[in-house]
Enzyme design. Structure first.
Site, PDB file in Angstrom:
ATOM      1  N   SER A 109       0.699  -1.283  -0.092  1.00 50.74           N
ATOM      2  CA  SER A 109       0.075   0.077   0.116  1.00 50.74           C
ATOM      3  C   SER A 109       0.890   1.341   0.172  1.00 50.74           C
ATOM      4  O   SER A 109       1.837   1.481  -0.957  1.00 50.74           O
ATOM      5  CB  SER A 109      -0.817  -0.168   1.115  1.00 50.74           C
ATOM      6  OG  SER A 109      -2.044   0.898   1.132  1.00 50.74           O
ATOM      7  N   GLU A 207      -1.135  -3.094  -8.374  1.00 56.45           N
ATOM      8  CA  GLU A 207      -2.497  -3.385  -7.301  1.00 56.45           C
ATOM      9  C   GLU A 207      -2.904  -2.124  -6.907  1.00 56.45           C
ATOM     10  O   GLU A 207      -2.258  -1.164  -6.835  1.00 56.45           O
ATOM     11  CB  GLU A 207      -2.310  -4.344  -6.016  1.00 56.45           C
ATOM     12  CG  GLU A 207      -1.297  -3.867  -5.107  1.00 56.45           C
ATOM     13  CD  GLU A 207      -1.750  -3.104  -3.873  1.00 56.45           C
ATOM     14  OE1 GLU A 207      -3.274  -3.301  -3.641  1.00 56.45           O
ATOM     15  OE2 GLU A 207      -1.446  -2.036  -3.454  1.00 56.45           O
ATOM     16  N   HIS A 273      -4.688  -5.446  -1.594  1.00 57.01           N
ATOM     17  CA  HIS A 273      -5.516  -5.198  -0.682  1.00 57.01           C
ATOM     18  C   HIS A 273      -6.718  -6.424  -0.729  1.00 57.01           C
ATOM     19  O   HIS A 273      -7.905  -5.949  -1.134  1.00 57.01           O
ATOM     20  CB  HIS A 273      -6.297  -3.759  -0.790  1.00 57.01           C
ATOM     21  CG  HIS A 273      -5.260  -2.611  -0.697  1.00 57.01           C
ATOM     22  ND1 HIS A 273      -4.326  -2.202  -1.425  1.00 57.01           N
ATOM     23  CD2 HIS A 273      -5.247  -1.641   0.473  1.00 57.01           C
ATOM     24  CE1 HIS A 273      -3.718  -1.335  -0.927  1.00 57.01           C
ATOM     25  NE2 HIS A 273      -4.238  -0.748   0.181  1.00 57.01           N
TER      26      HIS A 273
END
Length: 302
Positions: A109, A207, A273
């Site tokens: 992230s 992602e 995630h």
């Protein structure tokens, strides 16, 4: 590229929070999971600190990072959760100090920015993987996510295929190179900086979380116009975590964007995630094939 040493039972590891303070109970639950793996877990001094002075926050986050890397008893560093702000401390890091103390550094992230910065500036393998508070808590954790940490205890290569997730090929072919990448927003934010992802001859992992399809399209276009896709050997698309209203739009965006790619592109790998969320080393050799879709990754530890 420097690989850190593999973990073994009894090793001491640190949990830090470079992107913001975690939920306390979730961190305690995740810490317990690491301890059940046989690790001795210490929490960074400033993990739960909340400051109105943002400069003070950055200094404290940097302090925890340094203390974990420079403590010779610490063998691995796991980030607690995502958030924001890691880009601000990238310029503050003494990368020679990191390089002199190589060890496992693991997160994803917003941590993508630090993964790429450390990888490029310290020439050290970093790890894109599930985080202690956000992924190992009792509400979110799956056995598959937990088991992905086992790759840190062995030197064996990893194979990801349709046994782990239903994979879909957007462009056929075979590609080999180093694995790089992470969160799409952070990859885009790094363009034009010293920490821009080096996609030359690489398999690029992408992602994202809860971004509308039009923004995904915009960011992919930004990467393309910046030359990121010019020399890649393949693209691995992880989870994008969109709601049902955006799912069909996103599928069209990804299909249209990658349909004519001269390199292999496979989507729906369980990285990012999502649960399960598998950990992978960055800047190690990988091979991506599409018949059938499969990613084979070299070990990130020595």
């Amino acid at each position: 590229m420097i690989k850190p040493l593999a973990l073994k039972e009894g090793d001491r590891v640190a949990v830090i929070a470079p992107a913001g303070p975690p939920d306390r109970e979730h961190l305690i639950q995740g810490k317990r999971v690491l301890e059940e793996m046989g690790l001795d877990v210490v929490i960074g001094r400033h993990v739960f600190d909340i400051e109105e002075d943002l400069a003070a926050v950055d200094r404290k986050r940097l302090t925890d990072l340094y203390e974990a890397f420079c403590d010779p008893t610490i063998r691995g560093i796991f980030c607690a959760n995502g958030g924001f702000g890691t880009a601000k401390i990238a310029d503050m890091i003494d990368y020679e100090k990191i390089q002199s103390n190589p060890k496992i550094f693991w997160g994803y992230s917003d941590i993508t920015y630090l993964l790429n910065a450390i990888q490029k500036s310290s020439e050290m393998v970093t790890f894109h993987g599930p985080m202690v508070a956000s992924d190992l808590n009792d509400e979110q954790r799956t056995m598959e996510t937990e088991c992905s940490f086992s790759s840190l205890f062995t030197r064996e290569f990893m194979t990801y295929d349709s046994h782990k997730s239903s994979l879909n090929t957007l462009a056929h072919g075979t590609g080999e190179g180093k694995l790089v990448g992470g969160n799409l927003t952070l990859l885009t934010n790094g363009l034009g900086t010293p920490y821009q992802v080096d996609s030359n001859g690489a398999i690029l992992l992408i992602e994202e979380v809860a971004e509308p399809a039009f923004l995904v399209d915009l960011k992919l276009t930004h990467l393309k116009q910046a030359g990121v896709f010019d020399e890649v050997q393949g693209v691995v698309l992880g989870n994008f975590q969109v709601d049902s209203d955006e799912e069909l739009k996103l599928r069209k965006v990804l299909k249209n964007f990658f349909a004519s790619s001269p390199f292999p592109v496979v989507e729906n790998f369980p990285f990012g995630h999502c649960q399960p969320n598998y950990g992978v080393p960055l800047d190690v050799n990988v091979k991506l094939t599409t018949s059938p879709p499969k990613l084979v990754i070299d070990s990130g530890v020595m």
